[in-house]
Design a protein around this motif. Structure first.
Motif, PDB file in Angstrom:
ATOM      1  N   ASN A   6      10.645   0.746  -0.088  1.00  0.00           N
ATOM      2  CA  ASN A   6      10.274   1.137  -1.438  1.00  0.00           C
ATOM      3  C   ASN A   6      10.807   0.047  -2.367  1.00  0.00           C
ATOM      4  O   ASN A   6      12.019  -0.142  -2.477  1.00  0.00           O
ATOM      5  N   THR A  50       7.057   2.968  -6.013  1.00  0.00           N
ATOM      6  CA  THR A  50       6.947   4.205  -6.792  1.00  0.00           C
ATOM      7  C   THR A  50       8.246   4.990  -6.725  1.00  0.00           C
ATOM      8  O   THR A  50       8.834   5.126  -5.652  1.00  0.00           O
ATOM      9  N   SER A 100       7.038  10.184  -3.827  1.00  0.00           N
ATOM     10  CA  SER A 100       7.284   8.788  -4.180  1.00  0.00           C
ATOM     11  C   SER A 100       7.224   7.841  -2.983  1.00  0.00           C
ATOM     12  O   SER A 100       7.275   6.629  -3.149  1.00  0.00           O
ATOM     13  N   TYR A 108       5.831  -0.478  -1.275  1.00  0.00           N
ATOM     14  CA  TYR A 108       5.249  -0.009  -2.524  1.00  0.00           C
ATOM     15  C   TYR A 108       6.405   0.351  -3.442  1.00  0.00           C
ATOM     16  O   TYR A 108       7.517   0.578  -2.968  1.00  0.00           O
ATOM     17  N   THR A 132       6.661   5.341   0.077  1.00  0.00           N
ATOM     18  CA  THR A 132       5.740   4.263   0.437  1.00  0.00           C
ATOM     19  C   THR A 132       4.810   4.728   1.554  1.00  0.00           C
ATOM     20  O   THR A 132       3.596   4.541   1.491  1.00  0.00           O
ATOM     21  N   TRP A 136       4.970  11.304 -10.263  1.00  0.00           N
ATOM     22  CA  TRP A 136       5.425  11.577  -8.913  1.00  0.00           C
ATOM     23  C   TRP A 136       6.754  12.320  -8.925  1.00  0.00           C
ATOM     24  O   TRP A 136       7.606  12.070  -9.767  1.00  0.00           O
ATOM     25  N   GLU A 154       0.846  -1.190   0.000  1.00  0.00           N
ATOM     26  CA  GLU A 154       0.000   0.000   0.000  1.00  0.00           C
ATOM     27  C   GLU A 154       0.886   1.245   0.000  1.00  0.00           C
ATOM     28  O   GLU A 154       1.954   1.257   0.612  1.00  0.00           O
ATOM     29  N   LYS A 155       0.406   2.290  -0.666  1.00  0.00           N
ATOM     30  CA  LYS A 155       1.070   3.599  -0.642  1.00  0.00           C
ATOM     31  C   LYS A 155       0.140   4.548   0.105  1.00  0.00           C
ATOM     32  O   LYS A 155      -0.970   4.822  -0.359  1.00  0.00           O
TER      33      LYS A 155
END
Length: 333
Positions: free
Chosen positions: A119, A83, A100, A81, A102, A95, A60-61
């Motif tokens: 991350n 990203t 970015s 996460y 998490t 982003w 999950e972010k």
């Protein structure tokens, strides 16, 4: 089956009756619930809130917006996460580095304990393929609103820009793993008893920078490491890693990085020169460098094969000056 699973997830995200020694408002199992649902419940409660996460992986972010929230992990709890800066956002755009993360903290008096926050962006693959803008990928981002942040007995995992701090923070007995500028920001932050680990990256010419402070010049203290251990993953060679470099974020001339390593144990991967410069664009648009002598980068009482003194830019505090560097002075709590 789907309806039953949904009911279980909802139930586990709701406040539970307090038990002796376990006064949790919500207990979440990743097999049946989400941290996001528990945070939504905490926002509705409108009061300090305690969440216990059971062992397992939460992909999950999320952003914490609840003042006074406590988030407690169990052995084996992982929040992850993948990203990075430049990756697409839902709904359009991309982003940036700060977005970015998490997990982002955007409320005061938040406590994190016993969590692994990772991350999971494929930094090695992006570097190999020439993808991404430097592959900045934050694990934990402490925003300006997150005054009085506490991170205790956690593990923070990334490669570039793992831990971003912009508010007063206390970090204790935590393992922080990364490579390039992996502890960075303008916060006054006190790190005590932490393990700070430089990652191995295949075919790298150098292995990065531990700290990148962007401390305002008017702020006496920045990133202060007390009795920490600077270690490395297997394969990271001697003399390959900088203690850090001062970051003048956005070319802001009011930023004059401050960092100090006090009574830390430092392995031989840290370069003998210690600190180096960082580039920025000046008000005239010209590319410049902020150098260690201009910034406030210090050491005191360190030991180990990578400890100072060595190099003109690797400055030691006097015993008298070191007395100013206390937890109370740095963060006030």
């Amino acid at each position: 089956m789907i309806a039953r699973r949904t009911l279980l997830a909802s139930a586990l995200a709701l406040p539970l009756p307090a038990r002796a020694g376990e006064p949790w408002d919500a207990v979440v199992d990743p097999a049946t619930g989400t941290l996001g649902a528990a945070l939504a419940q905490a926002e509705k409660a409108g009061r300090p809130f305690r969440i216990l996460l059971r062992p397992g992986i939460f992909t999950e972010k999320l952003t914490v917006r609840v003042p006074g929230l406590t988030l407690q992990g169990s052995p084996g709890t992982v929040l992850q996460y993948g990203t990075a800066a430049g990756t697409a956002k839902p709904g359009g755009g991309s982003w940036g580095t700060g977005g970015s993360g998490t997990l982002a903290i955007a409320a005061p008096n938040v406590t994190l304990r016993g969590l692994t926050i990772r991350n999971s962006f494929d930094y090695i693959g992006a570097r190999r393929d020439g993808a991404g803008n430097g592959a900045q990928a934050v694990a934990l981002a402490v925003g300006r609103e997150a005054d009085h942040m506490i991170v205790d007995r956690c593990v923070l995992l990334g490669y570039q820009d793992s831990f971003y701090l912009q508010a007063r923070s206390l970090i204790t007995d935590t393992r922080i793993v990364g490579g390039v500028d992996f502890i960075f920001g303008g916060a006054a932050a006190w790190f005590e008893g932490c393990e700070i680990v430089t990652r191995y990256v295949p075919n790298a010419d150098g292995f990065g920078y531990v700290a990148a402070p962007s401390t305002p010049a008017a702020q006496e203290f920045g990133l202060v490491f007390s009795r920490c251990r600077l270690r490395r993953e297997a394969g990271v060679p001697d003399g390959s890693t900088w203690l850090g470099r001062p970051w003048r974020a956005g070319g802001n001339m009011a930023l004059m990085g401050q960092a100090a390593f006090l009574q830390c144990w430092i392995d031989a991967h840290i370069r003998r020169e210690g600190w180096t410069w960082m580039g920025y664009k000046g008000p005239d648009g010209e590319q410049r460098r902020l150098t260690p002598p201009e910034a406030r980068l210090w050491e005191f009482g360190n030991a180990g094969p990578g400890a100072a003194p060595a190099g003109a830019d690797r400055r030691l505090l006097t015993a008298e000056a070191a007395k100013r560097f206390t937890r109370a002075n740095v963060i006030g709590f």
